[in-house]
Design a protein around this motif. Sequence first.
Motif, PDB file in Angstrom:
ATOM      1  N   ASP A   1     -38.528 -63.020 -92.779  1.00  0.00           N
ATOM      2  CA  ASP A   1     -38.782 -63.704 -91.504  1.00  0.00           C
ATOM      3  C   ASP A   1     -39.717 -62.879 -90.623  1.00  0.00           C
ATOM      4  OD1 ASP A   1     -37.117 -65.772 -92.221  1.00  0.00           O
ATOM      5  OD2 ASP A   1     -35.408 -65.092 -91.021  1.00  0.00           O
ATOM      6  N   LYS A   2     -39.464 -61.576 -90.574  1.00  0.00           N
ATOM      7  CA  LYS A   2     -40.270 -60.689 -89.723  1.00  0.00           C
ATOM      8  C   LYS A   2     -41.715 -60.610 -90.233  1.00  0.00           C
ATOM      9  CE  LYS A   2     -38.691 -58.683 -86.776  1.00  0.00           C
ATOM     10  NZ  LYS A   2     -38.552 -58.980 -85.324  1.00  0.00           N
ATOM     11  N   ILE A   3     -41.871 -60.571 -91.553  1.00  0.00           N
ATOM     12  CA  ILE A   3     -43.220 -60.554 -92.124  1.00  0.00           C
ATOM     13  C   ILE A   3     -43.957 -61.838 -91.764  1.00  0.00           C
ATOM     14  CG2 ILE A   3     -44.537 -60.589 -94.287  1.00  0.00           C
ATOM     15  CD1 ILE A   3     -42.260 -58.801 -95.467  1.00  0.00           C
ATOM     16  N   MET A   4     -43.273 -62.964 -91.907  1.00  0.00           N
ATOM     17  CA  MET A   4     -43.903 -64.246 -91.588  1.00  0.00           C
ATOM     18  C   MET A   4     -44.220 -64.329 -90.102  1.00  0.00           C
ATOM     19  SD  MET A   4     -44.914 -66.648 -93.517  1.00  0.00           S
ATOM     20  CE  MET A   4     -46.337 -67.348 -92.678  1.00  0.00           C
ATOM     21  N   GLU A   5     -43.344 -63.792 -89.269  1.00  0.00           N
ATOM     22  CA  GLU A   5     -43.582 -63.782 -87.825  1.00  0.00           C
ATOM     23  C   GLU A   5     -44.875 -63.040 -87.498  1.00  0.00           C
ATOM     24  OE1 GLU A   5     -41.624 -61.836 -83.760  1.00  0.00           O
ATOM     25  OE2 GLU A   5     -40.408 -61.972 -85.596  1.00  0.00           O
ATOM     26  N   ALA A   6     -45.137 -61.956 -88.215  1.00  0.00           N
ATOM     27  CA  ALA A   6     -46.359 -61.187 -87.985  1.00  0.00           C
ATOM     28  C   ALA A   6     -47.602 -62.026 -88.267  1.00  0.00           C
ATOM     29  CB  ALA A   6     -46.360 -59.935 -88.863  1.00  0.00           C
ATOM     30  N   PHE A   7     -47.529 -62.879 -89.305  1.00  0.00           N
ATOM     31  CA  PHE A   7     -48.662 -63.759 -89.595  1.00  0.00           C
ATOM     32  C   PHE A   7     -48.817 -64.829 -88.517  1.00  0.00           C
ATOM     33  CE2 PHE A   7     -48.285 -61.938 -93.843  1.00  0.00           C
ATOM     34  CZ  PHE A   7     -49.619 -61.820 -94.200  1.00  0.00           C
ATOM     35  N   GLU A   8     -47.704 -65.361 -88.061  1.00  0.00           N
ATOM     36  CA  GLU A   8     -47.780 -66.385 -87.012  1.00  0.00           C
ATOM     37  C   GLU A   8     -48.393 -65.813 -85.740  1.00  0.00           C
ATOM     38  OE1 GLU A   8     -47.175 -69.329 -87.768  1.00  0.00           O
ATOM     39  OE2 GLU A   8     -45.818 -69.312 -89.482  1.00  0.00           O
ATOM     40  N   LYS A   9     -48.074 -64.547 -85.436  1.00  0.00           N
ATOM     41  CA  LYS A   9     -48.579 -63.907 -84.219  1.00  0.00           C
ATOM     42  C   LYS A   9     -49.915 -63.189 -84.435  1.00  0.00           C
ATOM     43  CE  LYS A   9     -44.040 -63.066 -82.105  1.00  0.00           C
ATOM     44  NZ  LYS A   9     -43.100 -62.013 -81.615  1.00  0.00           N
ATOM     45  N   ARG A  10     -50.333 -63.113 -85.705  1.00  0.00           N
ATOM     46  CA  ARG A  10     -51.537 -62.348 -86.044  1.00  0.00           C
ATOM     47  C   ARG A  10     -51.436 -60.922 -85.504  1.00  0.00           C
ATOM     48  NH1 ARG A  10     -55.424 -64.279 -89.798  1.00  0.00           N
ATOM     49  NH2 ARG A  10     -55.527 -66.537 -89.657  1.00  0.00           N
ATOM     50  N   ASP A  11     -50.278 -60.300 -85.736  1.00  0.00           N
ATOM     51  CA  ASP A  11     -49.989 -58.961 -85.221  1.00  0.00           C
ATOM     52  C   ASP A  11     -50.003 -57.962 -86.378  1.00  0.00           C
ATOM     53  OD1 ASP A  11     -48.819 -56.607 -84.268  1.00  0.00           O
ATOM     54  OD2 ASP A  11     -47.471 -57.672 -82.906  1.00  0.00           O
ATOM     55  N   PRO A  12     -51.080 -57.187 -86.558  1.00  0.00           N
ATOM     56  CA  PRO A  12     -51.182 -56.282 -87.708  1.00  0.00           C
ATOM     57  C   PRO A  12     -50.166 -55.138 -87.686  1.00  0.00           C
ATOM     58  CG  PRO A  12     -53.005 -55.919 -86.193  1.00  0.00           C
ATOM     59  CD  PRO A  12     -52.301 -57.151 -85.724  1.00  0.00           C
ATOM     60  N   ILE A  13     -49.811 -54.649 -86.511  1.00  0.00           N
ATOM     61  CA  ILE A  13     -48.832 -53.551 -86.428  1.00  0.00           C
ATOM     62  C   ILE A  13     -47.450 -54.053 -86.826  1.00  0.00           C
ATOM     63  CG2 ILE A  13     -47.780 -51.808 -84.948  1.00  0.00           C
ATOM     64  CD1 ILE A  13     -50.790 -51.443 -85.556  1.00  0.00           C
ATOM     65  N   LEU A  14     -47.079 -55.214 -86.306  1.00  0.00           N
ATOM     66  CA  LEU A  14     -45.808 -55.814 -86.703  1.00  0.00           C
ATOM     67  C   LEU A  14     -45.799 -56.078 -88.204  1.00  0.00           C
ATOM     68  CD1 LEU A  14     -43.068 -57.097 -86.039  1.00  0.00           C
ATOM     69  CD2 LEU A  14     -44.276 -59.238 -85.535  1.00  0.00           C
ATOM     70  N   ALA A  15     -46.923 -56.519 -88.748  1.00  0.00           N
ATOM     71  CA  ALA A  15     -47.020 -56.801 -90.179  1.00  0.00           C
ATOM     72  C   ALA A  15     -46.791 -55.541 -91.006  1.00  0.00           C
ATOM     73  CB  ALA A  15     -48.401 -57.386 -90.496  1.00  0.00           C
ATOM     74  N   TYR A  16     -47.472 -54.474 -90.624  1.00  0.00           N
ATOM     75  CA  TYR A  16     -47.328 -53.203 -91.359  1.00  0.00           C
ATOM     76  C   TYR A  16     -45.876 -52.741 -91.329  1.00  0.00           C
ATOM     77  CZ  TYR A  16     -48.134 -48.387 -92.842  1.00  0.00           C
ATOM     78  OH  TYR A  16     -48.099 -47.193 -93.528  1.00  0.00           O
ATOM     79  N   ASN A  17     -45.276 -52.722 -90.150  1.00  0.00           N
ATOM     80  CA  ASN A  17     -43.910 -52.223 -90.009  1.00  0.00           C
ATOM     81  C   ASN A  17     -42.894 -53.117 -90.722  1.00  0.00           C
ATOM     82  OD1 ASN A  17     -44.716 -50.012 -88.484  1.00  0.00           O
ATOM     83  ND2 ASN A  17     -44.501 -51.100 -86.543  1.00  0.00           N
ATOM     84  N   ALA A  18     -43.130 -54.429 -90.690  1.00  0.00           N
ATOM     85  CA  ALA A  18     -42.196 -55.353 -91.332  1.00  0.00           C
ATOM     86  C   ALA A  18     -42.169 -55.143 -92.843  1.00  0.00           C
ATOM     87  CB  ALA A  18     -42.571 -56.796 -91.003  1.00  0.00           C
ATOM     88  N   MET A  19     -43.348 -55.005 -93.461  1.00  0.00           N
ATOM     89  CA  MET A  19     -43.388 -54.778 -94.902  1.00  0.00           C
ATOM     90  C   MET A  19     -42.866 -53.387 -95.245  1.00  0.00           C
ATOM     91  SD  MET A  19     -43.959 -56.025 -97.876  1.00  0.00           S
ATOM     92  CE  MET A  19     -45.015 -57.474 -97.704  1.00  0.00           C
TER      93      MET A  19
END
Length: 230
Positions: free
Chosen positions: A198-216
Motif C-alpha cells: 500500500d505504501k509503495i503504491m501511495e508513493a506512485f499516486e503522490k509521485r513522491d520519490p523519497i516515500l517510494a525509496y523508503n517504502a521499498m
Amino acid sequence: MSNLSATNQIINYIKENILSGNFKINSKLPSERKIAEQFNISRIPVRKAIEKLCDDGILMSVPYSSPIVKGFKKVDLFNDNEIYKNHNIQEFYVESLRARQFIESEATKLAVLNASDEEIERIRVAYLKSIAELDKVAKGLIKECSDADLKFHKEIIAASHNPLFYKYYEIIPKTIFSNQYFGFKYRTSLNDMIEHHDKIMEAFEKRDPILAYNAMYNHLEDVIQLFQSK
C-alpha cells in the motif's frame, strides 16, 4: 510452466513442494509412479528429474526406494571457485536481499519520477493482483501469490527506465524465486506485507520519490529480518 519439458516441469514441481513445506525435509519423496500419474506422463521424465535433483543434492538417492528430501543446503548458482559457493543458503539469501534492497529502492524512486501514466496503471494492476492473491498463502498456494508479487516488483523495475536494474532480475532468477518462497513461507502475518505494498503504491499516486525509496527499502528489510530470525 506448460512450455517446459516434462522433466523440467517435474523438477519445478518437486522444488516448489519442498519450498512450500509439502515435501518435508528427511521424508521420502512420493513414488515415481504416483508423480507420473499426477502429471499423466510416463515415469521416464520423472526418473530424469529425480536423478538431476539427486545430483544437485536436493534429494538423496536410496536403493530400491523413493529418494529422501534433503532440501536446499547450499547455493548452486556459482562456479566452484566463487566465494559464495559453499555459503549456507540462509546466509546467502540475506546477502542477496540486501542487494535487492539497494537496487529496488533506488529503482522505485526512479520509477516514481520516470513512469508514464500507462506504466503506473500496469503497476496498479499488478499491485491489486498481488493483494488479491495474498489470501492464498494461508492455504499453502504460495506459487500463485509468488508470481503476482514478482510481477508487481518487475513492473516497478521496468518503469524505472534503467535497463541495468531490469537486467539484474534476469541475472539471478533462482535467487529471486527462492526469496519469494521463503518470504511467504516464514511470514507470520500478511498485514505487514499488504501495508508495505500500500505504501509503495501511495508513493506512485503522490509521485513522491523519497516515500517510494523508503517504502521499498522497508518492505525488503522486513523480509531480511524474517530470514535472520530463523
